[in-house]
Design an enzyme around this catalytic site. Structure first.
Site, mmCIF file in Angstrom:
data_model
loop_
_atom_site.group_PDB
_atom_site.id
_atom_site.type_symbol
_atom_site.label_atom_id
_atom_site.label_comp_id
_atom_site.label_asym_id
_atom_site.label_seq_id
_atom_site.Cartn_x
_atom_site.Cartn_y
_atom_site.Cartn_z
ATOM 1 N N LYS A 170 0.838 -1.201 0.000
ATOM 2 C CA LYS A 170 0.000 0.000 0.000
ATOM 3 C C LYS A 170 0.875 1.252 0.000
ATOM 4 O O LYS A 170 1.855 1.346 0.731
ATOM 5 C CB LYS A 170 -0.913 -0.020 1.232
ATOM 6 C CG LYS A 170 -1.901 1.142 1.308
ATOM 7 C CD LYS A 170 -2.792 0.977 2.529
ATOM 8 C CE LYS A 170 -3.816 2.096 2.644
ATOM 9 N NZ LYS A 170 -4.718 1.903 3.800
ATOM 10 N N SER B 233 -9.369 2.016 2.624
ATOM 11 C CA SER B 233 -8.418 2.784 1.845
ATOM 12 C C SER B 233 -7.384 1.898 1.156
ATOM 13 O O SER B 233 -6.632 2.363 0.297
ATOM 14 C CB SER B 233 -7.690 3.779 2.770
ATOM 15 O OG SER B 233 -6.998 3.086 3.804
ATOM 16 N N SER C 61 -10.425 -0.495 6.714
ATOM 17 C CA SER C 61 -9.759 -0.516 5.408
ATOM 18 C C SER C 61 -9.065 -1.820 5.039
ATOM 19 O O SER C 61 -8.387 -1.876 4.013
ATOM 20 C CB SER C 61 -8.749 0.635 5.334
ATOM 21 O OG SER C 61 -9.406 1.865 5.491
#
Length: 428
Positions: free
Chosen positions: A79, A148, A172
């Site tokens: 990420k 996210s 998330s």
């Protein structure tokens, strides 16, 4: 418009075997999949010469012993709020990349030392809050993959990496795992180091993983989690469902699917009882978002002073709201974290249950990319810092995935994943 991609999820075992035998062929295969899928999916941030880098790294790896490298050649997505040596960090923002630089995340270093190959940075919402990036849901490209950690979940579901790192501050990991049909593991708070990760809320941020199977999630956890202890459980867990208004926040479709999932587990011999999990949900939600806003405002203070016009309105509003929270109010709000954890633990003891069951999201992935979906199903468990595992549990009326969220007690991550192996099998 192609509505869905041809999904070919891979496991750690498949990749370690392939790279050990044919490293060049493994990278060729990954590149071919990437060139076919990524232009439609947008799960990764751009990188020049991505596969030249990967071939060089795979070549270096092939000259070393495999015996001590449990992730030998396994493609890893990271990420884009984690720092990775040699790769830019953008954090889903338009801030100058030189401003965002930092030392490589400890979690990334540990996985690289175990033999993982970083395919690249996966798309994040802006600074891991709510403003979405371009990633689509591989199960249906017209739907959100969640946020996210959108890119990480989508990349694993599409087979562009076998495993991926993400974070959860509200929902998330569990939500995008549910939307994309993969396994999402969020450990107990601070069980995996957050060093080298751009924070959203230091009191609430959790580093976690995405994978195709619980077995792979367990392999990653054993490498990443502090003080991991092997303790394979043998007894079947006693399961609980939370009473009160919490489950009512899920859609009717999700509630019906959850009830059917519980019936399937009971038919296979699992004992499930309803129990009180926590008190006033609205108060928990308000406290959680206040902490997120206040801690985000404090971390972003310097950047925001220089580059405030580059932040999206959604993130700008968060920072403005958090700046109005006093240090005294923030300190008082933080006391709720341990209080809720204690409350849930005592409820588990009274009800004599080992795991909570709940929907991993309020329903299947919503249509469109403007919203990443509602994280309410994960918020209380994240607030308490308890470990959770999101497992695919079937599909909704549209055919899109729906997930089951399993929550264990504080630092019961090992038991959660051991029990998760059997629950995953029961849900197949």
């Amino acid at each position: 418009m192609i509505k869905a991609l041809e999904l070919s999820a891979q496991t750690i075992e498949i990749w370690t075997d392939l790279v050990s035998r044919e490293p060049d062929a493994a990278i060729d295969r990954l590149q071919a999949d990437f060139q076919e899928i990524e232009p439609k999916l947008h799960a990764f941030t751009p990188e020049d010469n991505r596969f030249d880098r990967l071939r060089a790294e795979a070549s270096d790896l092939s000259n070393q012993t495999q015996e001590t490298r449990r992730l030998f050649g396994v493609p890893l997505g990271v990420k884009d709020i984690f720092h990775v040596d040699g790769l830019e960090t953008r954090a889903g923002s338009t801030l100058p990349t030189e401003t965002l630089r930092g030392a490589e995340a400890e979690s990334v270093t540990v996985l690289k030392q175990a033999g993982a190959l970083v395919v690249g940075k996966t798309v994040s919402t802006e600074f891991a809050y709510f403003h979405p990036g371009p990633t689509r849901n591989p199960q249906d490209l017209d739907h959100t993959p969640g946020g996210s950690s959108s890119g990480s979940a989508a990349a694993v579901a599409a087979g562009l990496c076998a495993v991926a790192l993400g974070t959860q501050t509200i929902g998330s990991i569990s939500r995008p795992a549910s939307f994309c049909g993969v396994v999402g593991f969020k450990p107990s708070y601070d069980r995996i180091s957050t060093a080298g990760v751009i924070p959203l809320s230091r009191s609430l941020d959790h580093v976690g993983t995405f994978s195709s199977t619980t077995r792979d999630a367990k392999t990653l956890a054993a490498i990443l989690c502090r003080q991991w202890t092997r303790r394979d459980v043998t007894e079947q867990p006693k399961l609980g469902t939370p009473e009160g208004p919490f489950l009512e926040r899920a859609s009717r479709e999700a509630q019906d699917h959850f009830a059917q999932t519980c019936e399937r587990l009971e038919e296979q011999g699992y004992l499930i009882r309803a129990a009180t999990a926590f008190g006033e949900l609205d108060e928990i939600v308000e406290t959680h978002y206040t902490i997120v806003a206040a801690e985000a405002a404090r971390f972003h203070h310097g950047w925001f002073a220089r580059y405030g016009d580059r932040y999206h309105d959604t993130t700008r509003e968060l920072i403005a709201r958090g700046a109005a929270v006093s240090d005294e109010e923030l300190s008082a709000k933080r006391t709720s974290l341990l209080r809720l954890r204690r409350e849930i633990t005592e409820s588990m003891d009274r009800a004599e249950i080992d795991l909570w069951l709940s929907p991993a999201a309020t329903g299947p992935a919503p249509l469109g990319l403007e919203s990443t979906g509602d994280p309410i199903m994960s918020l209380p468990w994240t607030h308490a810092g308890l470990p959770t595992l999101a497992l695919p549990s079937g599909a909704g009326k549209s055919g899109l995935p729906i997930g089951l969220q399993i929550t264990a007690g504080w630092w019961q991550d090992e038991a959660l994943l051991d029990w998760g192996l059997d629950l995953e099998e029961a849900l197949r």
